[in-house]
Write an enzyme that holds these catalytic residues in place. Structure first.
Site, PDB file in Angstrom:
ATOM      1  N   GLY A   1      64.253  30.452  55.886  1.00 29.91           N
ATOM      2  CA  GLY A   1      64.504  31.485  56.883  1.00 29.91           C
ATOM      3  C   GLY A   1      65.286  32.635  56.296  1.00 29.91           C
ATOM      4  O   GLY A   1      65.241  32.893  55.088  1.00 29.91           O
ATOM      5  N   SER A   2      66.053  33.285  57.142  1.00 29.07           N
ATOM      6  CA  SER A   2      66.787  34.479  56.732  1.00 29.07           C
ATOM      7  C   SER A   2      68.148  34.125  56.157  1.00 29.07           C
ATOM      8  O   SER A   2      68.717  33.061  56.446  1.00 29.07           O
ATOM      9  CB  SER A   2      66.969  35.426  57.922  1.00 29.07           C
ATOM     10  OG  SER A   2      67.905  34.889  58.842  1.00 29.07           O
TER      11      SER A   2
ATOM     12  N   LYS B   1      62.483  21.501  63.262  1.00 27.95           N
ATOM     13  CA  LYS B   1      62.668  22.546  64.275  1.00 27.95           C
ATOM     14  C   LYS B   1      61.819  23.751  63.868  1.00 27.95           C
ATOM     15  O   LYS B   1      62.153  24.498  62.960  1.00 27.95           O
ATOM     16  CB  LYS B   1      64.153  22.934  64.346  1.00 27.95           C
ATOM     17  CG  LYS B   1      64.467  24.299  64.981  1.00 27.95           C
ATOM     18  CD  LYS B   1      64.064  24.426  66.415  1.00 27.95           C
ATOM     19  CE  LYS B   1      64.520  25.778  66.975  1.00 27.95           C
ATOM     20  NZ  LYS B   1      63.785  26.941  66.406  1.00 27.95           N
TER      21      LYS B   1
ATOM     22  N   GLU C   1      66.038  28.193  51.421  1.00 29.27           N
ATOM     23  CA  GLU C   1      65.063  29.091  50.808  1.00 29.27           C
ATOM     24  C   GLU C   1      64.991  30.308  51.707  1.00 29.27           C
ATOM     25  O   GLU C   1      64.484  30.249  52.831  1.00 29.27           O
ATOM     26  CB  GLU C   1      63.703  28.409  50.677  1.00 29.27           C
ATOM     27  CG  GLU C   1      62.735  29.182  49.788  1.00 29.27           C
ATOM     28  CD  GLU C   1      61.748  30.009  50.585  1.00 29.27           C
ATOM     29  OE1 GLU C   1      61.970  31.234  50.680  1.00 29.27           O
ATOM     30  OE2 GLU C   1      60.779  29.454  51.107  1.00 29.27           O
TER      31      GLU C   1
ATOM     32  N   GLU D   1      65.342  43.677  52.924  1.00 35.01           N
ATOM     33  CA  GLU D   1      64.066  43.010  53.157  1.00 35.01           C
ATOM     34  C   GLU D   1      63.435  43.542  54.441  1.00 35.01           C
ATOM     35  O   GLU D   1      64.017  43.449  55.518  1.00 35.01           O
ATOM     36  CB  GLU D   1      64.253  41.492  53.253  1.00 35.01           C
ATOM     37  CG  GLU D   1      62.952  40.742  53.370  1.00 35.01           C
ATOM     38  CD  GLU D   1      63.135  39.240  53.389  1.00 35.01           C
ATOM     39  OE1 GLU D   1      62.309  38.535  52.780  1.00 35.01           O
ATOM     40  OE2 GLU D   1      64.106  38.770  54.007  1.00 35.01           O
TER      41      GLU D   1
ATOM     42  N   CYS E   1      58.256  35.627  52.073  1.00 34.51           N
ATOM     43  CA  CYS E   1      59.577  35.759  51.470  1.00 34.51           C
ATOM     44  C   CYS E   1      59.514  36.295  50.051  1.00 34.51           C
ATOM     45  O   CYS E   1      60.447  36.957  49.584  1.00 34.51           O
ATOM     46  CB  CYS E   1      60.308  34.420  51.502  1.00 34.51           C
ATOM     47  SG  CYS E   1      59.380  33.070  50.736  1.00 34.51           S
TER      48      CYS E   1
END
Length: 478
Positions: A224-225, A172, A246, A386, A282
């Protein structure tokens, strides 16, 4: 407007609805991607489950042969894929064409070489007439949810090793940048058996939610977040699916007075946060910790380097920093510029945003200058949260212990950089800084042979061949 389709069961599958894909350098739509439904997600999982028995039963050498052919597809189509990704998310062509695509060709070759590890087990002699052994077995259907900042790289990391282990895969991609991944689907359907790899694009709350809740999915891997990881964790609890995350970071880049300051200045600026995909990585070293005796000198060196950064057409070889990926992310980054000023951080350079800082042809894009603040207060929001943009904060420190304390004063623990000539100090920092990866005298190098796994709110688990298998125990007595 270019049109892209899902890949389901080896066939291109358009969705009933579409989403516009926006070129962040201009702010204009350039392509349409599927806005997939729960029905599309179910079809992809069903196709993957149908393909799983034959794929997992294929000898490791057979899977390795096909993965090497995939590597060949990457090599043969590298320029096209690089340009698609650059247009879709603004990552400059010198990164996508020179760094990402060659690296991913190698990654698929490495995955092919490691197919054998997926079927290796252990033997334990338990006593006369009693033999124990283990078999490594794939999970089944693995869902990989990939981000917009580096689609080709994260697609490869999730798909290559899961396939090498004998799993089938549903990917996805993020709705902000799905074009390169969907194009890969078009190319790879000529190489992989139908249903072994499926790609479904769309919104996270629609297609993504349907995938993570699907009872036919056996493992989920997200890049992702942290907030998305929490949502997936809650959504997947009924089925007890294994998860690998991650996630984000607020990585410290620690410069000691004994470091090679020229090398460190490059490492903490252009290699770490500013020109590294406009800070949208990231591992961005957005907290620059500098030992006090060289603090002013390092700020001067960083400032001098950033004066040479050129914003503009991401497809130009002369451009060294691209735009922010979307209007939403642009608002987030520029909001932090205001927050830093209100909190009392001192602006060193940058701080401007919008069309006035680029050529007129790109005035509609999402542009933010490289920006550096200084402060002595690590509690500020710009030091703790972040930002995911070309915005960094420099903080002074005096001792090794203080550097470690500041570095670890964060909810995140993804990565860290250390710049020193003292080998003993380097080892202490590797041991004591709370980060899944610590680089010494370098930054943002992630060779496929090393695991990449976060600590704390930066996640857990990683994407390797062995991580995509389970160990099954067997006992035979005679």
């Amino acid at each position: 407007m270019r049109e892209f389709s899902n890949l389901i069961g080896g066939e291109p599958r358009p969705a009933d609805r579409t989403l516009d894909s926006v070129d962040p350098s201009t702010g204009r739509a350039w392509a349409r991607i599927p806005r997939s439904t729960a029905g599309d997600a179910d079809a992809a999982v069903t196709a993957a489950r149908t393909a799983f028995p034959a794929w997992s039963a294929m000898p490791a050498a057979g899977r390795a042969h096909l993965l090497r052919e995939v590597a060949g597809v990457f090599a043969a189509n590298a320029r096209e894929l690089a340009e698609l990704e650059t247009r879709d998310n603004g990552r400059i062509i010198t990164e996508t064409a020179r760094r990402d695509l060659p690296g991913m060709t190698y990654l698929w070759q490495l995955a092919a070489a490691e197919c054998g590890a997926a079927v290796e087990g252990r033997t334990v002699i338990l006593g006369p007439g009693s033999l124990g052994f283990t078999r490594r077995v794939p999970y089944g259907v693995v869902v990989g949810i990939i981000p917009w900042n580096s689609p080709i790289s994260t697609f490869s990391a999730k798909a290559a090793f899961a396939l090498a282990a004998g799993n089938t895969v549903v990917i996805k991609p993020a709705e902000q940048a799905a074009a390169s991944t969907l194009r890969l689907g078009e190319l790879l359907r000529e190489v992989l058996p139908p249903g072994v790899l499926n790609i479904v694009s769309g919104l996270g709350e629609e297609a993504g939610d349907a995938l993570v809740r699907h009872p036919g999915v056996n493992r989920i891997s997200l890049t992702g977040s942290t907030e998305t990881a929490r949502i997936i964790t809650r959504a997947s609890t009924d089925a007890l699916k294994p998860l690998a995350f991650e996630l984000g970071g607020k990585s410290p880049n620690i410069v000691f007075a004994d470091a090679d300051l020229d090398r460190a200045a490059l490492g903490v600026s252009t290699q770490s946060v500013f020109t590294a995909n406009a800070g949208q990585v990231c591992v961005a070293g957005s907290r620059i910790l500098i030992q006090r005796p060289v603090f002013a000198e390092m700020i001067d060196r960083i400032t001098a380097i950033t004066r040479g950064i050129r914003l503009g057409d991401p497809l130009s070889e002369e451009t060294t920093m691209g735009p922010i990926v979307s209007a939403e992310q642009f608002q987030r980054v520029t909001g932090y510029l205001e927050i830093a000023a209100k909190e009392g951080a001192e602006l060193v350079f940058g701080g401007r945003s919008g069309g006035e800082i680029v050529d007129e042809a790109y005035a509609g894009g999402y542009w933010v200058e490289p920006t550096l603040f200084t402060t002595e207060d690590n509690a500020l929001r710009v030091c703790q949260e972040e930002i995911f943009g070309p915005v960094a904060v420099a903080l002074p420190f005096d001792t090794d212990e203080e550097a470690i304390a500041i570095a670890n004063d964060s909810a995140y623990g993804l990565a860290a950089g250390v710049w020193t000539r003292d080998l003993g100090r380097a080892h202490r920092m590797c041991r004591d800084v709370e980060a899944g990866t610590v680089w010494v005298n370098t930054y943002r190098k992630m060779p496929p042979g090393l695991p990449f796994e976060g600590l704390k709110d930066s996640g857990y688990g990683h994407d390797s061949v062995l991580a995509n298998t389970r160990e099954k125990s067997c006992l035979i007595e005679t």
